[in-house]
Structures are given as C-alpha cells and as structure tokens.
Write a protein that holds these residues in place. Structure first.
Motif, PDB file in Angstrom:
ATOM      1  N   ALA A 365       0.978  -1.461  -0.104  1.00 60.70           N
ATOM      2  CA  ALA A 365       0.030  -0.016   0.091  1.00 60.70           C
ATOM      3  C   ALA A 365       0.863   1.336  -0.019  1.00 60.70           C
ATOM      4  N   ILE A 366       0.508   2.264  -0.836  1.00 59.41           N
ATOM      5  CA  ILE A 366       1.444   3.376  -0.864  1.00 59.41           C
ATOM      6  C   ILE A 366       0.614   4.630  -0.973  1.00 59.41           C
ATOM      7  N   SER A 367       1.128   5.569  -0.531  1.00 56.51           N
ATOM      8  CA  SER A 367       0.219   6.850  -0.532  1.00 56.51           C
ATOM      9  C   SER A 367       1.252   8.199  -0.994  1.00 56.51           C
ATOM     10  N   ALA A 368       0.531   9.058  -1.950  1.00 56.30           N
ATOM     11  CA  ALA A 368       1.746  10.040  -2.387  1.00 56.30           C
ATOM     12  C   ALA A 368       0.681  11.352  -2.290  1.00 56.30           C
ATOM     13  N   TYR A 369       1.236  12.318  -1.428  1.00 56.99           N
ATOM     14  CA  TYR A 369       0.611  13.618  -1.148  1.00 56.99           C
ATOM     15  C   TYR A 369       1.532  14.536  -0.967  1.00 56.99           C
ATOM     16  N   PRO A 370       0.954  15.896  -1.097  1.00 57.95           N
ATOM     17  CA  PRO A 370       1.765  17.105  -0.949  1.00 57.95           C
ATOM     18  C   PRO A 370       1.732  17.352   0.589  1.00 57.95           C
ATOM     19  N   VAL A 371       2.751  18.451   0.815  1.00 51.60           N
ATOM     20  CA  VAL A 371       2.933  18.732   2.370  1.00 51.60           C
ATOM     21  C   VAL A 371       1.387  19.364   2.810  1.00 51.60           C
ATOM     22  N   GLU A 372       0.573  19.954   2.115  1.00 56.05           N
ATOM     23  CA  GLU A 372      -0.485  20.581   2.556  1.00 56.05           C
ATOM     24  C   GLU A 372      -1.470  19.413   3.115  1.00 56.05           C
ATOM     25  N   SER A 373      -1.401  18.025   2.661  1.00 60.65           N
ATOM     26  CA  SER A 373      -2.250  17.207   2.933  1.00 60.65           C
ATOM     27  C   SER A 373      -1.424  16.256   4.167  1.00 60.65           C
ATOM     28  N   ASN A 374      -0.304  16.624   4.474  1.00 60.79           N
ATOM     29  CA  ASN A 374       0.489  15.960   5.667  1.00 60.79           C
ATOM     30  C   ASN A 374      -0.336  16.020   7.123  1.00 60.79           C
ATOM     31  N   PRO A 403      -0.068  -6.077  -7.573  1.00 59.67           N
ATOM     32  CA  PRO A 403       1.187  -5.910  -6.675  1.00 59.67           C
ATOM     33  C   PRO A 403       1.188  -4.613  -5.652  1.00 59.67           C
ATOM     34  N   ALA A 404       0.403  -3.546  -6.095  1.00 60.77           N
ATOM     35  CA  ALA A 404       0.680  -2.369  -5.368  1.00 60.77           C
ATOM     36  C   ALA A 404      -0.872  -1.563  -5.336  1.00 60.77           C
ATOM     37  N   ALA A 405      -1.003  -0.897  -4.475  1.00 60.40           N
ATOM     38  CA  ALA A 405      -2.127  -0.160  -4.282  1.00 60.40           C
ATOM     39  C   ALA A 405      -2.004   1.115  -3.774  1.00 60.40           C
ATOM     40  N   THR A 406      -1.992   2.267  -4.840  1.00 64.42           N
ATOM     41  CA  THR A 406      -1.540   3.623  -4.490  1.00 64.42           C
ATOM     42  C   THR A 406      -2.713   4.661  -4.412  1.00 64.42           C
ATOM     43  N   ALA A 407      -2.786   5.363  -3.422  1.00 63.24           N
ATOM     44  CA  ALA A 407      -3.496   6.373  -3.044  1.00 63.24           C
ATOM     45  C   ALA A 407      -2.952   7.868  -3.567  1.00 63.24           C
ATOM     46  N   VAL A 408      -3.564   8.715  -4.218  1.00 58.88           N
ATOM     47  CA  VAL A 408      -2.776  10.024  -4.614  1.00 58.88           C
ATOM     48  C   VAL A 408      -3.798  11.147  -4.171  1.00 58.88           C
ATOM     49  N   ALA A 409      -3.129  12.108  -3.336  1.00 57.69           N
ATOM     50  CA  ALA A 409      -4.116  13.104  -2.956  1.00 57.69           C
ATOM     51  C   ALA A 409      -3.866  14.184  -4.005  1.00 57.69           C
ATOM     52  N   GLY A 410      -4.964  14.501  -4.851  1.00 56.43           N
ATOM     53  CA  GLY A 410      -4.836  15.343  -5.892  1.00 56.43           C
ATOM     54  C   GLY A 410      -6.305  16.209  -6.005  1.00 56.43           C
ATOM     55  N   GLY A 411      -6.598  16.622  -7.362  1.00 47.36           N
ATOM     56  CA  GLY A 411      -7.838  17.356  -7.359  1.00 47.36           C
ATOM     57  C   GLY A 411      -9.148  16.666  -7.372  1.00 47.36           C
ATOM     58  N   PRO A 412      -9.368  15.627  -8.006  1.00 47.28           N
ATOM     59  CA  PRO A 412     -10.443  14.798  -7.976  1.00 47.28           C
ATOM     60  C   PRO A 412     -11.047  14.268  -6.472  1.00 47.28           C
ATOM     61  N   GLY A 413     -12.049  14.402  -6.346  1.00 42.70           N
ATOM     62  CA  GLY A 413     -12.805  14.301  -4.926  1.00 42.70           C
ATOM     63  C   GLY A 413     -12.441  12.524  -4.648  1.00 42.70           C
ATOM     64  N   GLY A 414     -12.644  12.011  -5.594  1.00 43.08           N
ATOM     65  CA  GLY A 414     -12.535  10.544  -5.409  1.00 43.08           C
ATOM     66  C   GLY A 414     -12.770   9.727  -6.919  1.00 43.08           C
ATOM     67  N   MET A 415     -11.734   9.057  -7.333  1.00 41.31           N
ATOM     68  CA  MET A 415     -11.986   8.155  -8.712  1.00 41.31           C
ATOM     69  C   MET A 415     -10.838   7.188  -8.660  1.00 41.31           C
ATOM     70  N   GLU A 416     -11.340   6.033  -9.311  1.00 42.85           N
ATOM     71  CA  GLU A 416     -10.702   4.792  -9.182  1.00 42.85           C
ATOM     72  C   GLU A 416     -10.236   4.246 -10.553  1.00 42.85           C
ATOM     73  N   TYR A 417      -8.939   3.482 -10.306  1.00 43.16           N
ATOM     74  CA  TYR A 417      -8.635   2.896 -11.358  1.00 43.16           C
ATOM     75  C   TYR A 417      -7.691   1.675 -10.891  1.00 43.16           C
ATOM     76  N   PRO A 418      -7.365   0.791 -11.940  1.00 45.57           N
ATOM     77  CA  PRO A 418      -6.834  -0.524 -11.573  1.00 45.57           C
ATOM     78  C   PRO A 418      -5.578   0.013 -10.548  1.00 45.57           C
TER      79      PRO A 418
END
Length: 681
Positions: A365-374, A403-418
């Motif tokens: 499990a992986i998360s990617a986010y800017p400092v504003e979201s920390n 093999p991995a599940a990555t959550a990205v903090a970005g503009g969309p409120g919530g959207m899914e892809y494999p």
C-alpha cells in the motif's frame, strides 16, 4: 381431446370451484389453528383503498430471454462465453510546463469473438474537453462535476498517426484510415481481422493538453511545491465488443463512467527528474528513479506492517531527494487489468506499508501527497486506511489482484483505477478513510467484476457502497462507524420519492442530482436488505462471493447478477428486483386491526390484520405487546403478499394485546410510519 370434451371439462371445473367456495366456512367458523386469511378480499368492507397489485409485483416472465451458450440461465458464463482482449504498451512524456502528455501506444487487440471485423472502435475520452464536444453542450452551467471547469482552451486528442503493424517484430507499418466522431474513433482495417483469436497490432501517436479539472476524474492541481497531476483516460482505449451489444460505443459525456476490455499494460512515463511518478501496478525500476536511501526505505516498507516514510515532508524541497538527472523514465507493469493510470508531482511525500493478503502474495500500500495534506489527522494515515480496507475485502470477497495499491492526493474528490486511486487532497479523518475505502472498494467493482459502468452505474457504485458499509464497520473496531441507528423509514421515503427514476436507468438518463441515490446508496441499501432481512447473511454472502468469482475479469449484465443470486441462494427474488431496481415502488404497510376469537376469553387467540397500501412488498416484522408488558416478535415471509392486498393471521394470546408495531427495529423502507402501530382502544 375433442372441442366438446374440453368445453365440458372447463364448465365442470367452474361449477366445482363455485360449489367448494359456497361450502367453505367463514373465518370465524373455521378451526382457529387453520385460519390464515380471508377467503375473498372483496368481501371485507373495512379494507382500505390500496395501490398494491400483487400480480404486478409477483408477475411471471421477469427475465426476457432464456440462457444461452454465452450466458447460462444460472447467471454464470456459459460454455461458449467469449471475451476480447486489449494489451497496451504506452510510452509518454509529461511536460509540466505546458501540461502536455504526448507519446505513443502499441495496442495488441485479440478478437476472440466468432465474427470477423473490418473496423474497430476506440474511445477518445479526452475529447470530452474539446470546446465543441457533445458532452460540453449538455452539461448544466452550474452544479455539475462533468465538465472541464473553467477551461478556455480546446483540449482533446491530437491524433498524429494511426498505423497497422505487422511482421515478426512489428517492423512493417501501414497508415490506415480513421474517423473521429466526438469521443470515439473508428479505425478501418486494411484486411479483415479474423475471429476466434485473430490479432491486430495498432500503433497510435498522439498528444493532448491536460485540463486542470477533468470532469472530477483527472487533471492537475497547483500546490506550493508544484502541480499534482492525476492522469487518466490518457490514451485511446478499445471499446468493448461483446455478445450483448456488439460494439459498445455510447459516447463519454461525463456522467457515465467506463466499460473496458482486459489485458496487460506496460507503462513508460518520462518526466523531469524532480517529479515522482506513481502508477498502476508494479514499479519495475525503483533503483533508477529513487535515491539509495529511499530504496532502503522502500524495501523496509515492503515488509512492514506499519507505515514507512520513503520521502518525507522535509525532503520535498531538498534537491538531494531526487536523482541528479535531467529526466527519468518510470516503468510500470500491471496484468489482467482493464485500465491503467498514474499520478505525478515534484511535491509528493511518499509512504508505504506491506499488505497481508490471504494467499501470502506480496503487495504494498502506497500513498502520495503534498505537504498541504500531511499530518496524522489527514494523509499521514492514508496508507493505514488503504491497507486495512484491501485486507478486509480480500478476506471476505476475492483477493486483491495487483502488486501495489496507491492512493494519490490530488484534485479529484475520488476516482478509481486499477491499483491506483485519486482522492481529494483536503480529505481528513473519517472523510479520508471513507473515500480511500470507497475508491479501493472499486477494485472489486468494476476492476475485478467488469460491468458496464457507462450504462449500469449501480453495478459498480452501488455494490461498492454496500461492501464499504461492512469494511467501515470493521475498521479499527468501528473507529469511523456511524453512531446510532439510521432512520430507515425516512431513508425509504427519500429512496422512493415520487418522480425519482428507477435504479435500472442508464446513467446519462437520470438527473445528475439523483446520481448519488440511484448509483450509490439505493442499490447499496438494496443489497443490505437482501443480506439482513430477506436471505440472511450466510446465504447472501455465499451468493455474492459466487457472483464475484464467476464474473472476475469478465463482463456481467444485470440479468447475470440477478440470476446468480437467485440460483445460488435458492430463492426467487424477482419481486424484489422488480420493485426496488426495475421500478421506483414504495412500501407502506399498515396495522389495521386486532380482533379476538372470543372477547370473553383472550386465551383463544387474536386475529391481526395488515394492509399493504403501496406497490412494494417486504417480509413482515411485528412486535406484539400485551397489557402486562410482555413482548414477542412475529416474522412473516414476503409470500403473504403474493396473492393478497391485506393479511389476517392468528396469534396465540393469554391476555389482551396492548399494541402491535410493524417494523419495530426500523429496518424496512416503509415510508409512512404513521400507520405502523395499532394500540388498544
């Protein structure tokens, strides 16, 4: 048999039935234990007016077609089920100054259908963001998520070339004719593509400028340390060719999501070295794109139950946290997937942790986010949320396949892809857990069970909403579980409000304001009713698991779902599908009256009469309270409404009844609770 004999037999049957009816004793004359219902409803002068017609709800011929070689009557894929395949090799470059994504794709398309093809159809979803797109003309001026908000440039694909490749190493390339119509492209083949395994290799060179707001599904958002890109619908994708519709070419106008073929994806994404890229599937070259120290942390995270920070907030502004090169190419691979997406930013904090899957297969499990979201109240717990959500659903439904599940903090409120999701960078606490849980719940619907989201949004959003209710309750022993009991009567009133479209409505065919109800919460609640009030947890869970296993990485229709649940659970549920999914019917059951068999002797029992006043029916739950305060529960099957608009039944009593309450636990969608209680006069 001769006509005269048939006529005589028919007349004899009528006379016999009439004679038996005349001889039947009235309810008061029958032995008490045999009383079940009034013999002729029309003879009850106290029966109120009702909208309920039991033949409407329990009508035959719910299924309009029989099972066939492709789709069996049991709801499972038939012996002759076929499905086409699309494999992609994608090489693109991100220009973070112009927001352009440019490059090429090599598509290998396998035609497993029995039919030959002279052309293929592809999806060009980015063309939604052209100023003259079909979708842009039908989006309301306010209150819609389905547009390039604030966009003042003509986005969309710039198709540079389309070539058919041939030869041992695809060394031969032939330019082919193609025609673009809004969000679709028809490619005309120089020779017929054979069925039953024929392969087509197609190379497309293209580019597009990413909109900042891409229908709340992709785009980019500025942060103080750089733009955060969430890139999706970023390459020409195959339309599905199936046994139900042939070519599925419904245009992308924003509300409806996607319907895609399965295949393997190889992604090569080139960007400035300051940018970190995360993508669907496994990162193949971490040693080329991370620093030696980050690689050590990466290896530690793959074995750690706790979140390991790979690139910290303090390191985001430190140039030494990135390899000293001008550009880097990030390589990802994901197999047996229906799509692939990626995120990119110089602003990313990266953290990760091991996920424990039932088979022991490694996954992270992986998360990617800017400092504003920390922070621990925000994205600092994202990886924990992802890990626990996926572990729960893997254990209960079907193992996470990537093999991995990555959550990205970005503009969309919530959207899914494999293998990757995009969630709002401002989400916190229960909101962040909920959106991570929901978007990764989409791994099961529609990433594993590949339903047609463009038409049947409820088959992914609603099913996912249902499994979210269970995973949320499980997380940290209910840390974010809602407090109190939901008012199902009020919810039922909302779900069945007059004028609301039925669930079985194409996504583009209902008001956008109703999307949350019709795609998400109402079908999700329907599965909860099936599990908790109609079938029971054990029967439902086994049937639902079977549906997922049968249709994993395949394309089910609503009929396939309905038939599977009925066949596996051993229950005809056509009344429920018809009332809750096909129609927007309401439930209103009233406790009309209580009468005693002998008013001088309460021990001889009492008759309770219920009225069904609306078009829907459900099993009956009653609480009977006597004058001494003793309470008892009575449950009646839905079949009491199979040929009755009201129902009278006998209960054993030893004393007078103080009250009778329909749905005492507030678990049924009865929209009018004002008539649910009878009280002793």
């Amino acid at each position: 048999m001769k006509r005269v004999q048939l006529a005589f037999l028919f007349l004899f049957t009528l006379v016999a039935d009439f004679a038996m009816a005349q001889q039947s004793p009235a309810p008061a004359q029958q032995p008490a234990q045999n009383v079940r219902r009034r013999p002729v409803e029309a003879q009850d002068p106290n029966a109120p007016a009702t909208k309920y017609d039991y033949h409407d709800l329990f009508a035959p011929f719910f299924y309009s077609k029989n099972g066939n070689d492709q789709r069996a009557a049991t709801g499972e894929p038939g012996a002759g089920y076929w499905q086409n395949r699309a494999d992609y090799k994608l090489d693109v470059r991100l220009n973070d100054e112009t927001n352009e994504i440019s490059g090429s794709e090599i598509l290998t398309y396998t035609n497993n259908s029995p039919l030959k093809m002279n052309f293929i159809w592809m999806q060009l979803d980015q063309n939604l963001f052209k100023l003259d797109s079909r979708g842009s003309t039908i989006v309301p001026t306010v209150g819609s998520r389905n547009a390039g908000r604030g966009q003042d440039f003509d986005a969309g694909y710039k198709i540079k070339s389309v070539k058919v490749l041939s030869g041992t190493n695809n060394e031969k390339a032939i330019d082919v004719k193609y025609m673009i119509e809004d969000t679709r492209m028809q490619v005309f083949l120089p020779s017929e593509l054979q069925g039953k395994g024929g392969k087509l290799n197609l190379k497309i060179e293209y580019a597009f400028i990413s909109p900042q707001y891409g229908s709340d599904r992709m785009g980019y958002v500025p942060t103080k340390n750089g733009k955060v890109y969430t890139i999706a619908q970023w390459y020409p994708r195959m339309c599905v060719f199936d046994d139900v519709m042939g070519w599925n070419t419904v245009p992308y106008t924003g509300p409806g999501e996607f319907y895609l073929e399965y295949g393997d994806f190889n992604l090569n994404i080139t960007a400035a070295s300051k940018i970190i890229v995360v993508g669907s599937g496994e990162l193949l070259n971490p040693s080329e794109v991370y620093t030696p120290e980050q690689l050590k942390r990466w290896e530690l995270a793959k074995k750690s139950e706790k979140t390991v920070v790979i690139r910290s907030a303090d390191e985001v502004t430190n140039p030494a946290s990135r390899p000293a090169k001008k550009e880097l190419t990030w390589k990802f691979k994901i197999t047996n997937a229906r799509d692939a997406s990626w995120g990119a930013s110089a602003a990313f904090i990266i953290d990760a942790a091991k996920m424990d899957l039932p088979s022991g297969k490694p996954s992270i499990a992986i998360s990617a986010y800017p400092v504003e979201s920390n922070g621990d109240s925000a994205w600092g717990r994202s990886t924990e949320y992802v890990k626990k959500s996926i572990e729960y659903n893997s254990k209960h439904w079907y193992e996470f396949p990537y093999p991995a599940a990555t959550a990205v903090a970005g503009g969309p409120g919530g959207m899914e892809y494999p293998g990757i999701v995009f969630c709002g960078l401002g989400a916190k606490r229960a909101g962040l857990m909920g959106v991570n849980d929901h978007e990764f719940g989409h791994t099961w619907f529609p990433m594993i069970v590949g339903s047609n989201e463009r038409l049947y949004g409820w088959m992914d959003e609603g099913f996912n909403t249902f499994i979210n209710s269970l995973s949320t309750a499980d997380f940290n022993n209910g840390e974010y579980k809602g407090r109190g009991t939901p008012n199902m009567h009020a919810i039922g009133n909302f779900y069945t409000a007059p004028g609301l479209e039925p669930i079985l409505t194409y996504v583009d065919n209902y008001k956008e304001k109703n999307n949350g109800t019709l795609s998400y919460s109402k079908p999700g609640q329907g599965l909860t009713f099936l599990r908790e009030q109609i079938l029971g947890k054990e029967r439902f869970d086994y049937a639902f698991q079977t549906y997922i296993k049968r249709w994993a990485f395949k394309h089910p229709t609503p009929d396939d779902f309905f038939r599977t649940i009925e066949n596996v659970a051993g229950e005809s549920l056509q009344w429920f599908w018809r009332g809750w999914f096909v129609n927007n019917w309401r439930l209103d059951v009233a406790v009309r009256d209580v009468k005693y068999a002998d008013t001088a002797d309460y021990s001889k029992g009492a008759y309770i009469t219920l009225d069904n006043l609306e078009k829907m029916a459900m099993p009956v739950i009653l609480e009977v309270k006597t004058v001494s305060g003793k309470t008892s529960r009575i449950k009646l099957p839905v079949e009491v409404w199979e040929r009755n608009t009201y129902w009278t039944f006998k209960v054993p009593t030893t004393e007078a009844i103080e009250s009778v309450t329909y749905d005492p636990d507030n678990v049924l969608p009865d929209f009018n609770p004002s008539n649910n209680v009878w009280k002793k006069p």
